[in-house]
Motif scaffolding. Structure first.
Motif, PDB file in Angstrom:
ATOM      1  N   UNK A   1       0.730  -1.398   0.019  1.00  0.00           N
ATOM      2  CA  UNK A   1      -0.164   0.083  -0.054  1.00  0.00           C
ATOM      3  C   UNK A   1       0.819   1.263   0.088  1.00  0.00           C
ATOM      4  N   UNK A   2       2.131   1.224   0.258  1.00  0.00           N
ATOM      5  CA  UNK A   2       2.896   2.421   0.278  1.00  0.00           C
ATOM      6  C   UNK A   2       3.469   2.434  -1.024  1.00  0.00           C
ATOM      7  N   UNK A   3       3.423   1.597  -1.940  1.00  0.00           N
ATOM      8  CA  UNK A   3       3.439   1.812  -3.383  1.00  0.00           C
ATOM      9  C   UNK A   3       4.629   0.488  -3.732  1.00  0.00           C
ATOM     10  N   UNK A   4       5.145  -0.133  -2.856  1.00  0.00           N
ATOM     11  CA  UNK A   4       6.050  -1.129  -3.403  1.00  0.00           C
ATOM     12  C   UNK A   4       5.615  -2.316  -3.899  1.00  0.00           C
ATOM     13  N   UNK A   5       4.454  -2.478  -4.394  1.00  0.00           N
ATOM     14  CA  UNK A   5       3.867  -3.383  -5.262  1.00  0.00           C
ATOM     15  C   UNK A   5       4.621  -4.325  -6.259  1.00  0.00           C
TER      16      UNK A   5
END
Length: 529
Positions: free
Chosen positions: A201-205
């Motif tokens: 969810x922090x953008x580390x998908x």
């Protein structure tokens, strides 16, 4: 009259021995426990050398999220919960906004001695002083208040461990009171509250990380680790740094409590008291600086010197740091950072750092010495940056202090004592189990060559399925010649630094003499009149 209090969590991510939380709950109708997600710490940086943000690798970000999840669970058991806010544009601005919106009359947060924290907190202090809000900022991240120690020393930080210990005395006791309930959270109005995010969810998908640290964050885990360590009273009593096996990785040869102290999941005062209780039980035990209590005092020493020394985190403008003309070879730096120096002991440590975000203190000594005064002669600030980003226990004061020490830039000046990248690891782990685990391309290399694979005959390399120069790199430097060159350059830098220091003292002395003469002339005039 209804009163609202806020406890602002930054470090100190715990319930036990938390003076800020304790003060916030006293006499308050509502308590707002807040954590602000700092975008500069968490935002993904595609240009970084490994997954994570510009300031933290994924292991430390995940460790922080563990800490927050655990803290929220603990607060919920007390009838409260953690209020997570987005730090946009920055944490200080967000805190100032909600203080006004939520009609906060009392703000409590732990004193932060780091420059970043000092600047952030100054914004909030300026804002609250105008509104007449009560602010409580206890010193609870450390055993001692660095301001008090420095004041005792005449306004200067003590620059030796021995002098620090003599000044510091005994720390105050931790808070022993426990409570079963906190005042409820008040009305948050229209503030956008977040759930504790996941890494994704922090953008580390789309980030691929081969392996995460086996050490999970949070107060619950911290207290479990401490309890487990304290069971072995003999080990606690006989602990002696720098002894210990840096190659032990499945069961590390230390407590691995440093990341929990860094995030404040474990109170240093509580840890100190637990150790003292063990010492009283067993009778005979090791003493500072080598004992476990001694290690806590080293932490305090670095915190105090760091707080009292301008530009502590750099060479230029740092009055306690020797000015050494370090090299700037980017290829060598990258080889070191990525674990491709061709020295298996060094490379295995750096791979453990990338994968786990942690390694034994003697392993840290080995790679820091290798990068700086031992072999590569690269600026300690470059190595510091790598550690600062990747270590789960990365601590501004301690990390900078250790790099200053290990590069012989401050505190320690025996630059001729160099850790061998070959023999040092071999004495602990002659079979190379540590190397085989973190450098699997060398897993079949015979023990006699595991620390120096380039010396293995080609037939041995083929049988081990590891051709040096192809499957594993050749050494980036020859240690025997590189270390001699480093000693020579360090000797020259020391001589020059000593010369500059002598000149500065002479100039300073001259100024004192001139000032004294002016004062005497002034005194004469007064006398005459």
């Amino acid at each position: 009259m209804e009163s609202n209090a806020m406890v602002w969590f930054r470090k100190g991510l715990r319930i036990h021995d938390n003076p800020a939380l304790d003060r916030a709950r006293r006499g308050s109708s509502h308590v707002f426990p807040v954590f602000v997600l700092d975008p500069s710490y968490l935002r993904p940086d595609p240009s970084a050398s490994s997954p994570g943000s510009a300031r933290a690798g994924l292991n430390r970000i995940r460790f922080l999220l563990d800490c927050l999840t655990d803290l929220d669970s603990s607060l919920r058991r007390l009838g409260s919960h953690l209020l997570v806010l987005r730090g946009d544009p920055d944490p200080a601005a967000v805190i100032c906004r909600v203080i006004k919106e939520w009609r906060i009359g009392k703000l409590c947060y732990e004193f932060d001695s780091e420059p970043y924290g000092q600047a952030r907190d100054k914004q909030v202090e300026d804002f609250t002083s105008k509104l007449g809000i009560e602010v409580f900022t206890p010193v609870s991240h450390t055993l001692f208040d660095p301001v008090e120690v420095i004041t005792k020393n005449g306004g200067r930080p003590p620059l030796t461990y021995k002098s620090f210990v003599a000044l510091a005395g005994e720390p105050s006791e931790s808070l022993v009171e426990t409570y079963s309930q906190l005042p409820p959270v008040g009305n948050v109005g229209e503030s956008e509250l977040l759930s504790i995010p996941t890494i994704e969810e922090l953008g580390y998908k789309d980030i691929e990380q081969e392996e995460f640290s086996p050490f999970r964050g949070g107060e619950t885990v911290a207290l479990q680790r401490l309890e487990e360590a304290l069971k072995d009273k003999e080990w606690i009593a006989n602990f002696e740094k720098p002894k210990g096996d840096p190659s032990a990785f499945m069961k590390p040869a230390t407590t691995v409590l440093s990341p929990y102290l860094k995030f404040g999941c474990l109170s240093s005062r509580y840890f100190y008291q637990c150790l003292q209780d063990v010492y009283q039980t067993v009778g005979k035990h090791t003493s500072p600086p080598v004992s476990l209590v001694g290690q806590l005092l080293w932490r305090e020493f670095f915190y105090t010197v760091a707080f009292g020394t301008p530009n502590f985190n750099q060479m230029k403008g740092n009055k306690i740091c020797k000015q050494i003309p370090w090299g700037d070879d980017e290829e060598l730096l990258v080889a070191w950072r990525e674990g491709r120096t061709g020295y298996p002991w060094i490379d295995a440590i750096m791979i453990q750092l990338k994968k786990w975000g942690w390694m034994h203190h003697l392993a840290r000594h080995s790679v820091a010495c290798f990068l700086t005064r031992g072999d590569l002669f690269i600026h300690w600030e470059k190595g510091r940056d790598v550690f600062e980003r990747l270590l789960i226990d990365s601590d501004w004061a301690i990390n900078n202090g250790n790099w200053l020490w290990l590069s012989c830039s401050a505190f320690f000046n025996q630059y001729h004592r160099i850790y061998s990248p070959i023999s040092f690891g071999k004495k602990y782990d002659p079979d190379g189990k540590y190397i085989r685990h973190f450098l699997p391309m060398l897993k079949d290399m015979p023990s006699e060559y595991i620390y120096e694979p380039w010396t293995a005959p080609l037939c041995v390399q083929k049988k081990a399925n590891c051709i040096v120069g192809k499957d594993y790199p050749r050494p980036v430097v020859a240690h025997s010649t590189a270390s001699k060159e480093c000693r020579r350059r360090m000797g020259e830098a020391y001589a020059k630094d000593q010369s500059i220091e002598t000149d500065n003292k002479a100039v300073s002395g001259s100024k004192i003499v001139q000032k004294t003469k002016r004062m005497r002339r002034s005194d004469n005039k007064i006398d005459v009149s």
